[in-house]
Design a protein around this motif. Structure first.
Motif, PDB file in Angstrom:
ATOM      1  N   ALA A 159     -15.851  56.799  -9.453  1.00 52.57           N
ATOM      2  CA  ALA A 159     -16.749  55.604  -9.520  1.00 52.57           C
ATOM      3  C   ALA A 159     -18.231  56.037  -9.815  1.00 52.57           C
ATOM      4  N   LEU A 160     -18.813  57.190  -9.134  1.00 52.50           N
ATOM      5  CA  LEU A 160     -20.029  57.539  -9.105  1.00 52.50           C
ATOM      6  C   LEU A 160     -20.485  58.079 -10.529  1.00 52.50           C
ATOM      7  N   GLU A 161     -19.241  58.837 -11.067  1.00 55.42           N
ATOM      8  CA  GLU A 161     -19.589  59.444 -12.192  1.00 55.42           C
ATOM      9  C   GLU A 161     -19.627  58.261 -13.402  1.00 55.42           C
ATOM     10  N   LEU A 162     -18.818  57.390 -13.065  1.00 55.52           N
ATOM     11  CA  LEU A 162     -18.657  56.298 -14.371  1.00 55.52           C
ATOM     12  C   LEU A 162     -19.877  55.424 -14.321  1.00 55.52           C
ATOM     13  N   PHE A 163     -20.216  55.068 -13.063  1.00 54.47           N
ATOM     14  CA  PHE A 163     -21.541  54.269 -12.815  1.00 54.47           C
ATOM     15  C   PHE A 163     -22.781  54.870 -13.478  1.00 54.47           C
ATOM     16  N   THR A 164     -22.903  56.173 -13.242  1.00 58.71           N
ATOM     17  CA  THR A 164     -24.165  57.044 -13.574  1.00 58.71           C
ATOM     18  C   THR A 164     -24.135  57.409 -15.098  1.00 58.71           C
ATOM     19  N   THR A 165     -22.908  57.178 -15.866  1.00 55.71           N
ATOM     20  CA  THR A 165     -22.853  57.737 -17.147  1.00 55.71           C
ATOM     21  C   THR A 165     -22.938  56.594 -18.147  1.00 55.71           C
TER      22      THR A 165
END
Length: 208
Positions: free
Chosen positions: A20-26
Motif C-alpha cells: 500500500a505504501l509503495e503504491l500510494f507514494t508512486t
C-alpha cells in the motif's frame, strides 16, 4: 509464544502495508485501489479487508504504530521527571525503538515519502489530524495521572501536550524535507527545537 499461524498473519499484514505504501507514494493515494494493493501481494480483496478497514487505515497504519510506541514510552518514564522532561526523553530516547517499528515494515525513506503523501492528500490529512487530537488527549491524561491531577480541572497537561505536539510536527516536517534521514539527525533537530520552547514562549525576541 507466537504461533506459526500468528507469524503468517503478521507477515501478510506487513506485506499488504508495504504494498500500500509503495503504491500510494508512486501513483498517488486516490489513484490506488484496494484490488491493486491485494494483487501486489497475491491475495484477494477479501484478505485485505481482514487486516484493514480500508485504504485510509492502511495509509495511516505505520504512523499509528510509531505513535503507539511513543505513548508507551511516555508511560514508562520515571515518575520523578517533570512532565515536559518526560515527553522530551520519551521521544529522544525512543527514536531508536520507533525506528525499529518503522523498519520492521518499510525503509525509513518510504515512511517519509508516505508522510508527504498524507500532508498533500486532504482526506488523509484530515484523518491524521483527527487522530492526532485523540492521541494528544491520551497523552494529556497520562501526564495528569503521573502528576496526580484531574485533567479536566487543571489545564496544564493539555497545554503541555499541545506545545510539545506542535514542536514535534514542525521538527518532523523539517526532517522529512531535508537530506539527512539518519536517527542522529532527527534526534539533534528534535533536541534543538525543544530547547527553544522556553525562549520562544517567554523570551524577548528583540535583542539589542
Amino acid at each position: 509464544m507466537e504461533t506459526l499461524r500468528e507469524r503468517k498473519k503478521q507477515r501478510t499484514r506487513e506485506a499488504l502495508l508495504r504494498s500500500a505504501l509503495e503504491l500510494f507514494t508512486t501513483q498517488g493515494y486516490e489513484q490506488t485501489t484496494v484490488d491493486e494493493i491485494a494483487e501486489a501481494v497475491d491475495v484477494s480483496q477479501r484478505t485485505f479487508f481482514r487486516y484493514f478497514a480500508g485504504k485510509e487505515e492502511a495509509a495511516l497504519a505505520l504512523t499509528e504504530m510509531t505513535v503507539a510506541r511513543f505513548v508507551e514510552a511516555v508511560r514508562a518514564r520515571p515518575p520523578h521527571e517533570a512532565p515536559m522532561e518526560a515527553l522530551r526523553q520519551a521521544v529522544l530516547e525512543g527514536w531508536y525503538s520507533i525506528n525499529e517499528v518503522v523498519e520492521s515494515v518499510a525503509p525509513i525513506e518510504l515512511y517519509l515519502r508516505m508522510c508527504r503523501v498524507i500532508e498533500s492528500t486532504p482526506v488523509l490529512l484530515a484523518a491524521h489530524l483527527r487522530r492526532s487530537v485523540e492521541i494528544e488527549e491520551t497523552i494529556a491524561q497520562v501526564l495528569a495521572e503521573r502528576e496526580g491531577l484531574d485533567v479536566d480541572a487543571d489545564p496544564r497537561p493539555r497545554v503541555a501536550v499541545a506545545v510539545f505536539s506542535s514542536v514535534m510536527r514542525v521538527t518532523e516536517r523539517q526532517w522529512s524535507l531535508g537530506e539527512d534521514f539518519s536517527l542522529e539527525a532527527i534526534r539533534a533537530l528534535t533536541s534543538r527545537y525543544l530547547d527553544q520552547v522556553g525562549p520562544a514562549l517567554l523570551g524577548n525576541w528583540r535583542t539589542a
